[in-house]
Design a protein around this motif. Sequence first.
Motif, PDB file in Angstrom:
ATOM      1  N   GLY A 156      -9.768  -0.604   0.166  1.00  0.00           N
ATOM      2  CA  GLY A 156     -10.662  -0.136   1.218  1.00  0.00           C
ATOM      3  C   GLY A 156     -10.869  -1.150   2.342  1.00  0.00           C
ATOM      4  O   GLY A 156     -11.788  -1.002   3.143  1.00  0.00           O
ATOM      5  N   ARG A 157     -10.011  -2.155   2.392  1.00  0.00           N
ATOM      6  CA  ARG A 157     -10.111  -3.165   3.458  1.00  0.00           C
ATOM      7  C   ARG A 157      -9.301  -2.681   4.662  1.00  0.00           C
ATOM      8  O   ARG A 157      -8.149  -3.059   4.840  1.00  0.00           O
ATOM      9  CB  ARG A 157      -9.607  -4.516   2.970  1.00  0.00           C
ATOM     10  N   THR A 158      -9.918  -1.838   5.464  1.00  0.00           N
ATOM     11  CA  THR A 158      -9.223  -1.250   6.605  1.00  0.00           C
ATOM     12  C   THR A 158      -9.843  -1.655   7.944  1.00  0.00           C
ATOM     13  O   THR A 158      -9.436  -1.147   8.982  1.00  0.00           O
ATOM     14  CB  THR A 158      -9.219   0.283   6.494  1.00  0.00           C
ATOM     15  N   PRO A 202       4.742  -4.384   2.963  1.00  0.00           N
ATOM     16  CA  PRO A 202       4.103  -3.241   2.308  1.00  0.00           C
ATOM     17  C   PRO A 202       3.126  -3.640   1.202  1.00  0.00           C
ATOM     18  O   PRO A 202       2.094  -2.999   1.032  1.00  0.00           O
ATOM     19  CB  PRO A 202       5.274  -2.434   1.751  1.00  0.00           C
ATOM     20  N   ASP A 203       3.435  -4.692   0.444  1.00  0.00           N
ATOM     21  CA  ASP A 203       2.558  -5.104  -0.654  1.00  0.00           C
ATOM     22  C   ASP A 203       1.180  -5.517  -0.142  1.00  0.00           C
ATOM     23  O   ASP A 203       0.155  -5.130  -0.705  1.00  0.00           O
ATOM     24  CB  ASP A 203       3.182  -6.256  -1.444  1.00  0.00           C
ATOM     25  N   ASP A 204       1.146  -6.305   0.922  1.00  0.00           N
ATOM     26  CA  ASP A 204      -0.141  -6.727   1.483  1.00  0.00           C
ATOM     27  C   ASP A 204      -0.909  -5.528   2.032  1.00  0.00           C
ATOM     28  O   ASP A 204      -2.114  -5.394   1.828  1.00  0.00           O
ATOM     29  CB  ASP A 204       0.053  -7.767   2.583  1.00  0.00           C
ATOM     30  N   LEU A 205      -0.195  -4.644   2.741  1.00  0.00           N
ATOM     31  CA  LEU A 205      -0.862  -3.483   3.329  1.00  0.00           C
ATOM     32  C   LEU A 205      -1.416  -2.555   2.258  1.00  0.00           C
ATOM     33  O   LEU A 205      -2.571  -2.123   2.348  1.00  0.00           O
ATOM     34  CB  LEU A 205       0.098  -2.724   4.247  1.00  0.00           C
ATOM     35  N   VAL A 206      -0.635  -2.241   1.232  1.00  0.00           N
ATOM     36  CA  VAL A 206      -1.124  -1.314   0.209  1.00  0.00           C
ATOM     37  C   VAL A 206      -2.316  -1.912  -0.536  1.00  0.00           C
ATOM     38  O   VAL A 206      -3.263  -1.201  -0.875  1.00  0.00           O
ATOM     39  CB  VAL A 206      -0.008  -0.867  -0.770  1.00  0.00           C
ATOM     40  N   GLN A 207      -2.294  -3.213  -0.784  1.00  0.00           N
ATOM     41  CA  GLN A 207      -3.441  -3.836  -1.454  1.00  0.00           C
ATOM     42  C   GLN A 207      -4.708  -3.702  -0.614  1.00  0.00           C
ATOM     43  O   GLN A 207      -5.783  -3.406  -1.142  1.00  0.00           O
ATOM     44  CB  GLN A 207      -3.144  -5.294  -1.780  1.00  0.00           C
TER      45      GLN A 207
END
Length: 144
Positions: free
Chosen positions: A39-41, A29-34
């Motif tokens: 805005g890195r999607t 979750p930490d990597d994904l939320v960062q």
Amino acid sequence: MTRTLAYPAAAPEAAVEYFGAELGFEVDPDDLVQDLEAGRTEGYVVVETRAPEAFAHARIPGAVNLPYRNLTAESTKHLDRDLVYVCYCESAVCNAATKGALKLAELGFKVKRLSGGITGWIAAGYPVEGSTAGTTEPGIRCAC
């Protein structure tokens, strides 16, 4: 002999192979939320694999709902095969994300699983969308 060392540690080369492969299957979750907050999607889609009512209740912002029970060649023909699909479900004790990732992989898609599911996400204090967003209502359940 200690219980910790009852089985010898793997050679560093084997550990690199094993843990490197493990990270190819999961994101935390930490990597994904960062990434989401920055805005890195590009290159991936966050996928809720539980039922639509669970998705309506609480979801990761920007996630799409692809219930694993409905994943078929027909239902996924519109999906971009160049993207990685990051699947999540209720928690580490729910396997809807695993089932969804498996079905997508069987259909030829690249996949990862989000560690901890939506409950891990919420426990870490990350934002959610849905009917319970901003409330303290627990209400998160498997809903596979």
